[in-house]
Scaffold this active site. Structure first.
Site, mmCIF file in Angstrom:
data_model
loop_
_atom_site.group_PDB
_atom_site.id
_atom_site.type_symbol
_atom_site.label_atom_id
_atom_site.label_comp_id
_atom_site.label_asym_id
_atom_site.label_seq_id
_atom_site.Cartn_x
_atom_site.Cartn_y
_atom_site.Cartn_z
ATOM 1 N N GLU A 193 0.840 -1.205 0.000
ATOM 2 C CA GLU A 193 0.000 0.000 0.000
ATOM 3 C C GLU A 193 0.873 1.251 0.000
ATOM 4 O OE1 GLU A 193 -3.017 -0.178 -0.566
ATOM 5 O OE2 GLU A 193 -3.544 -2.242 -0.052
ATOM 6 N N CYS A 248 -8.311 -1.380 7.769
ATOM 7 C CA CYS A 248 -6.898 -1.409 7.352
ATOM 8 C C CYS A 248 -6.430 -0.004 7.012
ATOM 9 C CB CYS A 248 -6.704 -2.363 6.177
ATOM 10 S SG CYS A 248 -6.887 -4.085 6.667
ATOM 11 N N HIS A 279 -1.306 -5.504 2.326
ATOM 12 C CA HIS A 279 -2.506 -6.345 2.308
ATOM 13 C C HIS A 279 -2.145 -7.744 1.796
ATOM 14 C CE1 HIS A 279 -5.912 -3.261 2.639
ATOM 15 N NE2 HIS A 279 -6.304 -4.285 3.375
HETATM 16 N N1 PCA Z 1 -8.883 -6.381 6.378
HETATM 17 C C1 PCA Z 1 -9.845 -5.291 6.471
HETATM 18 C C2 PCA Z 1 -9.895 -4.934 7.938
HETATM 19 C C3 PCA Z 1 -9.156 -6.007 8.660
HETATM 20 C C4 PCA Z 1 -8.505 -6.804 7.606
HETATM 21 O O1 PCA Z 1 -7.721 -7.739 7.785
HETATM 22 C C5 PCA Z 1 -9.520 -4.127 5.556
HETATM 23 O O2 PCA Z 1 -8.969 -4.356 4.459
HETATM 24 O O3 PCA Z 1 -9.807 -2.985 5.887
#
Ligand code: PCA
Length: 203
Positions: free
Chosen positions: A78, A141, A165
């Site tokens: 990200e 996130c 992610h």
């Molecule tokens: N993914 C979610 C919130 C917690 C997670 O593991 C997200 O992408 O916001």
């Protein structure tokens, strides 16, 4: 050198979260780094304070936050945390936020301060799928990523910091054959690649 690596608890009816599985299976030491792994709640009102308590307690030199982005096929690096909570899904305590600022007085966005290009190269060297991402979404996130970067910007003592992610795990795709997934061992290998590069950047 201390590296804090966080994961999230399951949410949205799922029984597992790959980021939790990954942090629970990381070694305590890796390439000269102490890896401190912590779990964050999928709750807007608590995640930030839980993260900050770990930052205060551990005083890490770098921070890597992890979460799952089901539907993505690769580890996604990200680039930007944006100042907005905006999701269709309620958090684990039922709070639904659509279009609210995370910090009324904060900037629109922060850039990741992780060495993303070098992490990507290391992942490619390990034959692991990776990509850059311009959006961590509008849920927990991105929320935690934004709070982390705000705190990092205000207190440069624990830079670099950022968010990756992870894809779903194969167990999550058993009844969703079109859902991309990546085995846990490869997700762990990818996070260790990132940790290694972050460690090198601290030398
Ligand atoms: N993914 C979610 C919130 C917690 C997670 O593991 C997200 O992408 O916001």
């Amino acid at each position: 050198m201390n590296l804090l690596i966080t994961g999230f608890e399951p949410f949205g009816g799922e029984k597992i979260n790959p980021s939790q599985e990954v942090i629970e299976n990381l070694p305590e030491h890796w390439k000269g780094l102490c890896l401190h792994t912590k779990l964050l709640p999928v709750v807007y009102d608590r995640a930030e304070n839980v993260l900050f308590s770990y930052l205060d307690h551990l005083a890490p030199q770098a921070v890597l936050c992890l979460g799952v982005a089901a539907g993505r096929a690769s580890l996604t690096l990200e680039r930007i945390a944006v100042n907005i909570d905006d999701a269709d899904l309620p958090d684990n305590e039922g709070a639904l936020r659509q279009g609210s600022l995370i910090d009324r007085n904060g900037p629109a966005a922060y850039f990741s301060t992780l060495p993303l290009e070098r992490i990507r190269k290391r992942l490619q060297d390990h034959a692991l799928p990776s990509s850059f991402s311009l959006s961590a979404g509008g849920f927990l996130c991105n929320h935690v990523f934004y709070c982390l970067m705000k705190r990092a910007a205000e207190n440069a003592s624990f830079l670099p910091a950022g968010f990756i992610h992870l894809p779903a795990l194969p167990a999550q795709a058993v009844f969703k054959p079109d859902l991309p997934s990546l085995p846990l061992s490869l997700q762990i290998e990818g996070v260790l690649c990132a940790a290694e590069v972050i460690g090198e950047s601290l030398l």
